[in-house]
Design an enzyme around this catalytic site. Structure first.
Site, PDB file in Angstrom:
ATOM      1  N   HIS A 108      11.357  -0.306   1.531  1.00  0.00           N
ATOM      2  CA  HIS A 108      10.007   0.003   1.971  1.00  0.00           C
ATOM      3  C   HIS A 108       8.991  -0.346   0.889  1.00  0.00           C
ATOM      4  O   HIS A 108       9.348  -0.665  -0.240  1.00  0.00           O
ATOM      5  CB  HIS A 108       9.914   1.474   2.362  1.00  0.00           C
ATOM      6  CG  HIS A 108      10.719   1.808   3.572  1.00  0.00           C
ATOM      7  ND1 HIS A 108      10.794   3.090   4.093  1.00  0.00           N
ATOM      8  CD2 HIS A 108      11.488   1.040   4.392  1.00  0.00           C
ATOM      9  CE1 HIS A 108      11.569   3.083   5.162  1.00  0.00           C
ATOM     10  NE2 HIS A 108      12.006   1.857   5.363  1.00  0.00           N
ATOM     11  N   GLU A 110       6.966   1.343  -0.936  1.00  0.00           N
ATOM     12  CA  GLU A 110       6.970   2.130  -2.165  1.00  0.00           C
ATOM     13  C   GLU A 110       8.003   1.625  -3.164  1.00  0.00           C
ATOM     14  O   GLU A 110       7.754   1.604  -4.375  1.00  0.00           O
ATOM     15  CB  GLU A 110       7.260   3.604  -1.853  1.00  0.00           C
ATOM     16  CG  GLU A 110       6.232   4.259  -0.948  1.00  0.00           C
ATOM     17  CD  GLU A 110       6.607   4.202   0.522  1.00  0.00           C
ATOM     18  OE1 GLU A 110       6.356   5.193   1.229  1.00  0.00           O
ATOM     19  OE2 GLU A 110       7.156   3.158   0.964  1.00  0.00           O
ATOM     20  N   CYS A 133       8.719   8.227   3.681  1.00  0.00           N
ATOM     21  CA  CYS A 133       9.815   8.826   4.447  1.00  0.00           C
ATOM     22  C   CYS A 133      10.649   9.742   3.560  1.00  0.00           C
ATOM     23  O   CYS A 133      10.692   9.584   2.339  1.00  0.00           O
ATOM     24  CB  CYS A 133      10.699   7.734   5.056  1.00  0.00           C
ATOM     25  SG  CYS A 133      11.536   6.687   3.854  1.00  0.00           S
ATOM     26  N   CYS A 142      11.883   7.235   0.589  1.00  0.00           N
ATOM     27  CA  CYS A 142      10.862   6.799  -0.366  1.00  0.00           C
ATOM     28  C   CYS A 142      10.206   7.966  -1.095  1.00  0.00           C
ATOM     29  O   CYS A 142       9.757   7.826  -2.228  1.00  0.00           O
ATOM     30  CB  CYS A 142       9.801   5.983   0.351  1.00  0.00           C
ATOM     31  SG  CYS A 142      10.423   4.404   0.950  1.00  0.00           S
TER      32      CYS A 142
END
Length: 207
Positions: A108, A110, A133, A142
């Site tokens: 993701h 991040e 998440c 994340c």
């Protein structure tokens, strides 16, 4: 121009306009606002971090995160949302990491931003267009990655409508002593994910 701040590009704005048109065409995007969704944290005295407000400087950096998110299209990341993240060293007022989610199954936004920041992420502020998440899917959570990287503050565009997350990522950050601001550039962050929001609402309604 202040170091680390760039303008919100026409490409990103066009992406928002297309998402807005999709919403206007009949896709339902009526998820609870972040302000309403965050009421659950108002009396959470056990958290170590604090819910904070955001300011004009935060909005500038969130626009950079939106620009990063617009590096991909909704079709390219489907069924995931479009997400961008920038990590900022508040002492130098400069972006030290930037990332976006390229496609489903890959890390993701991040994660890419934290990798770019390296040790500079410690004590930094992360700007993420969507709540990080907090569950294990095809990739690790994340929210935990932000905690492990040692960031001091996280500014979130809006609360994730996915029930697997929806507030849980924010709670993970608060419990770890990270200050969190939610709702920064929320309208734009929601606009680029009109399709994702509509799918989550349909799932909640059992459609």
């Amino acid at each position: 121009m202040t170091r680390g701040v760039v303008s919100f590009t026409p490409r990103a704005c066009a992406r928002c306009d297309r998402a807005s048109s999709a919403s206007a065409s009949g896709k339902r995007v009526d998820v609870p606002s972040s302000r309403r969704a965050l009421r659950r944290f108002a009396s959470a005295s056990e958290t170590k971090g604090a819910l904070t407000t955001h300011d004009a400087r935060d909005e500038e950096y969130m626009r950079q995160a939106l620009e990063a998110a617009a590096s991909r299209t909704a079709e390219e990341v489907h069924p995931n949302p479009l997400v961008g993240c920038v990590v900022v060293d508040p002492r130098a007022d400069v972006v030290v990491g930037r990332g976006f989610h390229p496609r489903a199954g890959e890390p993701h936004a991040e994660v890419f931003a934290l990798r770019a920041a390296g040790e500079l992420a410690r004590g930094a502020t992360a700007y993420v267009t969507l709540e990080p998440c907090n569950h294990f899917g095809r990739t690790p959570p994340c929210a935990r990655a932000l905690v492990d990287a040692g960031v001091k503050r996280v500014v979130v565009g809006f609360v994730d409508p996915d029930p697997r997350v929806s507030g849980g990522g924010i709670q993970t950050l608060l419990d770890a002593g990270i200050d969190v601001a939610v709702g920064c550039e929320e309208a734009r962050c929601r606009e680029i994910n009109a399709d994702f929001i509509a799918r989550q609402e349909a799932a909640r309604a059992g459609k």
